[in-house]
Design a protein around this motif. Structure first.
Motif, PDB file in Angstrom:
ATOM      1  N   GLY A   9    -191.885  50.021 -35.102  1.00 28.97           N
ATOM      2  CA  GLY A   9    -192.947  50.809 -35.719  1.00 28.97           C
ATOM      3  C   GLY A   9    -192.863  50.842 -37.235  1.00 28.97           C
ATOM      4  O   GLY A   9    -193.693  51.458 -37.898  1.00 28.97           O
ATOM      5  N   ARG A  10    -191.867  50.177 -37.805  1.00 28.16           N
ATOM      6  CA  ARG A  10    -191.647  50.197 -39.256  1.00 28.16           C
ATOM      7  C   ARG A  10    -192.844  49.672 -40.042  1.00 28.16           C
ATOM      8  O   ARG A  10    -193.168  50.188 -41.108  1.00 28.16           O
ATOM      9  CB  ARG A  10    -190.395  49.384 -39.585  1.00 28.16           C
ATOM     10  CG  ARG A  10    -190.014  49.452 -41.043  1.00 28.16           C
ATOM     11  CD  ARG A  10    -188.644  48.889 -41.261  1.00 28.16           C
ATOM     12  NE  ARG A  10    -188.700  47.446 -41.406  1.00 28.16           N
ATOM     13  CZ  ARG A  10    -187.689  46.632 -41.135  1.00 28.16           C
ATOM     14  NH1 ARG A  10    -186.561  47.115 -40.656  1.00 28.16           N
ATOM     15  NH2 ARG A  10    -187.805  45.340 -41.305  1.00 28.16           N
ATOM     16  N   CYS A  11    -193.510  48.644 -39.547  1.00 32.58           N
ATOM     17  CA  CYS A  11    -194.683  48.074 -40.215  1.00 32.58           C
ATOM     18  C   CYS A  11    -195.869  48.143 -39.263  1.00 32.58           C
ATOM     19  O   CYS A  11    -195.702  48.020 -38.052  1.00 32.58           O
ATOM     20  CB  CYS A  11    -194.426  46.624 -40.630  1.00 32.58           C
ATOM     21  SG  CYS A  11    -193.105  46.441 -41.840  1.00 32.58           S
ATOM     22  N   ARG A  12    -197.070  48.297 -39.798  1.00 30.55           N
ATOM     23  CA  ARG A  12    -198.265  48.464 -38.978  1.00 30.55           C
ATOM     24  C   ARG A  12    -198.992  47.148 -38.699  1.00 30.55           C
ATOM     25  O   ARG A  12    -199.821  47.086 -37.809  1.00 30.55           O
ATOM     26  CB  ARG A  12    -199.260  49.427 -39.643  1.00 30.55           C
ATOM     27  CG  ARG A  12    -198.696  50.748 -40.064  1.00 30.55           C
ATOM     28  CD  ARG A  12    -198.410  51.744 -38.998  1.00 30.55           C
ATOM     29  NE  ARG A  12    -199.459  51.961 -38.043  1.00 30.55           N
ATOM     30  CZ  ARG A  12    -199.248  52.510 -36.861  1.00 30.55           C
ATOM     31  NH1 ARG A  12    -198.039  52.880 -36.512  1.00 30.55           N
ATOM     32  NH2 ARG A  12    -200.225  52.683 -36.018  1.00 30.55           N
ATOM     33  N   ARG A  13    -198.708  46.110 -39.498  1.00 32.47           N
ATOM     34  CA  ARG A  13    -199.383  44.817 -39.329  1.00 32.47           C
ATOM     35  C   ARG A  13    -198.360  43.695 -39.429  1.00 32.47           C
ATOM     36  O   ARG A  13    -197.366  43.807 -40.133  1.00 32.47           O
ATOM     37  CB  ARG A  13    -200.444  44.618 -40.418  1.00 32.47           C
ATOM     38  CG  ARG A  13    -201.541  45.648 -40.403  1.00 32.47           C
ATOM     39  CD  ARG A  13    -202.562  45.486 -41.519  1.00 32.47           C
ATOM     40  NE  ARG A  13    -201.921  45.205 -42.793  1.00 32.47           N
ATOM     41  CZ  ARG A  13    -202.412  44.358 -43.708  1.00 32.47           C
ATOM     42  NH1 ARG A  13    -203.522  43.724 -43.493  1.00 32.47           N
ATOM     43  NH2 ARG A  13    -201.775  44.161 -44.829  1.00 32.47           N
ATOM     44  N   MET A  50    -205.392  55.093 -36.103  1.00 33.98           N
ATOM     45  CA  MET A  50    -204.563  54.240 -36.923  1.00 33.98           C
ATOM     46  C   MET A  50    -204.331  52.912 -36.185  1.00 33.98           C
ATOM     47  O   MET A  50    -204.040  52.903 -35.005  1.00 33.98           O
ATOM     48  CB  MET A  50    -203.249  54.941 -37.197  1.00 33.98           C
ATOM     49  CG  MET A  50    -202.441  54.204 -38.202  1.00 33.98           C
ATOM     50  SD  MET A  50    -201.183  55.195 -38.849  1.00 33.98           S
ATOM     51  CE  MET A  50    -201.415  55.682 -40.378  1.00 33.98           C
ATOM     52  N   HIS A  51    -204.406  51.825 -36.904  1.00 35.92           N
ATOM     53  CA  HIS A  51    -204.300  50.492 -36.313  1.00 35.92           C
ATOM     54  C   HIS A  51    -202.864  49.981 -36.371  1.00 35.92           C
ATOM     55  O   HIS A  51    -202.155  50.182 -37.348  1.00 35.92           O
ATOM     56  CB  HIS A  51    -205.232  49.527 -37.059  1.00 35.92           C
ATOM     57  CG  HIS A  51    -205.332  48.192 -36.408  1.00 35.92           C
ATOM     58  ND1 HIS A  51    -204.802  47.060 -36.958  1.00 35.92           N
ATOM     59  CD2 HIS A  51    -205.887  47.800 -35.231  1.00 35.92           C
ATOM     60  CE1 HIS A  51    -205.031  46.025 -36.162  1.00 35.92           C
ATOM     61  NE2 HIS A  51    -205.688  46.457 -35.107  1.00 35.92           N
ATOM     62  N   TYR A  52    -202.445  49.318 -35.285  1.00 33.52           N
ATOM     63  CA  TYR A  52    -201.134  48.669 -35.221  1.00 33.52           C
ATOM     64  C   TYR A  52    -201.332  47.314 -34.575  1.00 33.52           C
ATOM     65  O   TYR A  52    -201.955  47.211 -33.516  1.00 33.52           O
ATOM     66  CB  TYR A  52    -200.152  49.491 -34.364  1.00 33.52           C
ATOM     67  CG  TYR A  52    -198.806  48.820 -34.218  1.00 33.52           C
ATOM     68  CD1 TYR A  52    -197.801  49.044 -35.146  1.00 33.52           C
ATOM     69  CD2 TYR A  52    -198.538  47.950 -33.166  1.00 33.52           C
ATOM     70  CE1 TYR A  52    -196.560  48.418 -35.021  1.00 33.52           C
ATOM     71  CE2 TYR A  52    -197.312  47.325 -33.037  1.00 33.52           C
ATOM     72  CZ  TYR A  52    -196.329  47.562 -33.973  1.00 33.52           C
ATOM     73  OH  TYR A  52    -195.114  46.943 -33.854  1.00 33.52           O
ATOM     74  N   GLU A  53    -200.819  46.265 -35.201  1.00 35.77           N
ATOM     75  CA  GLU A  53    -200.853  44.939 -34.586  1.00 35.77           C
ATOM     76  C   GLU A  53    -199.586  44.190 -34.973  1.00 35.77           C
ATOM     77  O   GLU A  53    -199.090  44.315 -36.087  1.00 35.77           O
ATOM     78  CB  GLU A  53    -202.112  44.152 -34.946  1.00 35.77           C
ATOM     79  CG  GLU A  53    -202.334  43.884 -36.416  1.00 35.77           C
ATOM     80  CD  GLU A  53    -201.725  42.597 -36.923  1.00 35.77           C
ATOM     81  OE1 GLU A  53    -201.249  41.759 -36.140  1.00 35.77           O
ATOM     82  OE2 GLU A  53    -201.715  42.431 -38.142  1.00 35.77           O
ATOM     83  N   LEU A  54    -199.057  43.452 -33.993  1.00 32.29           N
ATOM     84  CA  LEU A  54    -197.845  42.690 -34.222  1.00 32.29           C
ATOM     85  C   LEU A  54    -197.841  41.459 -33.344  1.00 32.29           C
ATOM     86  O   LEU A  54    -198.200  41.519 -32.173  1.00 32.29           O
ATOM     87  CB  LEU A  54    -196.595  43.532 -33.912  1.00 32.29           C
ATOM     88  CG  LEU A  54    -195.245  42.838 -34.065  1.00 32.29           C
ATOM     89  CD1 LEU A  54    -195.010  42.393 -35.503  1.00 32.29           C
ATOM     90  CD2 LEU A  54    -194.128  43.760 -33.603  1.00 32.29           C
ATOM     91  N   SER A  55    -197.459  40.363 -33.925  1.00 39.18           N
ATOM     92  CA  SER A  55    -197.199  39.110 -33.217  1.00 39.18           C
ATOM     93  C   SER A  55    -195.870  38.621 -33.776  1.00 39.18           C
ATOM     94  O   SER A  55    -195.763  38.364 -34.983  1.00 39.18           O
ATOM     95  CB  SER A  55    -198.327  38.111 -33.499  1.00 39.18           C
ATOM     96  OG  SER A  55    -198.075  36.888 -32.890  1.00 39.18           O
ATOM     97  N   ALA A  56    -194.842  38.537 -32.912  1.00 43.85           N
ATOM     98  CA  ALA A  56    -193.503  38.244 -33.436  1.00 43.85           C
ATOM     99  C   ALA A  56    -192.596  37.587 -32.410  1.00 43.85           C
ATOM    100  O   ALA A  56    -192.765  37.751 -31.202  1.00 43.85           O
ATOM    101  CB  ALA A  56    -192.851  39.539 -33.925  1.00 43.85           C
ATOM    102  N   ILE A  57    -191.613  36.856 -32.939  1.00 44.68           N
ATOM    103  CA  ILE A  57    -190.501  36.321 -32.165  1.00 44.68           C
ATOM    104  C   ILE A  57    -189.325  37.259 -32.422  1.00 44.68           C
ATOM    105  O   ILE A  57    -189.050  37.601 -33.577  1.00 44.68           O
ATOM    106  CB  ILE A  57    -190.114  34.905 -32.628  1.00 44.68           C
ATOM    107  CG1 ILE A  57    -191.312  33.965 -32.579  1.00 44.68           C
ATOM    108  CG2 ILE A  57    -188.957  34.369 -31.812  1.00 44.68           C
ATOM    109  CD1 ILE A  57    -191.077  32.654 -33.326  1.00 44.68           C
ATOM    110  N   VAL A  58    -188.624  37.671 -31.374  1.00 39.83           N
ATOM    111  CA  VAL A  58    -187.472  38.556 -31.520  1.00 39.83           C
ATOM    112  C   VAL A  58    -186.280  37.934 -30.813  1.00 39.83           C
ATOM    113  O   VAL A  58    -186.389  37.484 -29.675  1.00 39.83           O
ATOM    114  CB  VAL A  58    -187.765  39.958 -30.931  1.00 39.83           C
ATOM    115  CG1 VAL A  58    -186.550  40.872 -31.093  1.00 39.83           C
ATOM    116  CG2 VAL A  58    -188.999  40.587 -31.565  1.00 39.83           C
TER     117      VAL A  58
END
Length: 161
Positions: free
Chosen positions: A150-154, A1-9
């Protein structure tokens, strides 16, 4: 299963001016009290830096542009600001995270590369960055899980959540 995230927190108070100023910056509350994220989409990168010039690859970041980095440094005057990237397929992948406060990098960039073993005890780059923002692991749930990342995968799925 694929997971990717790019985010400002950061806190909503730190992030709200960005979402108000940039139409493609969506503010999304996280599971942890008083934290939110803005998904870093290609549209946002191009809005901040029309040429989308990326920072040096030695930082470990793939998506971080010079314009976005400038914004992170500026925002950090209002409160600790984290930028993170992750890209996994199953248990194999990479992640990088950094935190700025008062215009200075206070954490990272920390890198976990594709061929490196996942560190035990919540010592991944993302968990360490979240600790800098006050997220605390609870029992067997590390900071990543507690924050609800982990709520969203992309990354683009966060824009619709």
């Amino acid at each position: 299963m694929h997971y990717e995230l790019s985010a400002i927190v950061s806190t909503p108070q730190v992030l709200e001016p960005i979402s108000a100023q940039h139409r493609c910056a969506r503010l999304v509350p996280l599971a942890t009290a008083n934290l939110a994220l803005i998904p870093v989409t290609e549209d946002l990168v191009l809005q901040l830096d029309r040429q989308g010039i990326r920072v040096s690859p030695e930082t470990g970041f793939w998506q971080l542009s010079i314009g976005l980095q400038r914004l992170l440094v500026t925002m950090s005057a209002r409160g600790a600001t984290c930028y993170l990237e992750a890209d996994y397929f199953g248990r194999e992948g990479r992640q990088t995270a950094a935190v700025w406060r008062w215009g200075v990098t206070i954490y990272g960039p920390r890198i976990l590369g594709r061929n490196e073993s996942f560190p035990a005890g919540g010592n991944s780059p993302i968990c360490g960055a979240l600790r800098q923002l006050g997220v605390v692991a609870v029992g067997h749930r590390d900071e990543f899980v507690v924050a609800g990342l982990g709520r969203c995968r992309r990354t683009v799925d966060w824009c619709a959540s």
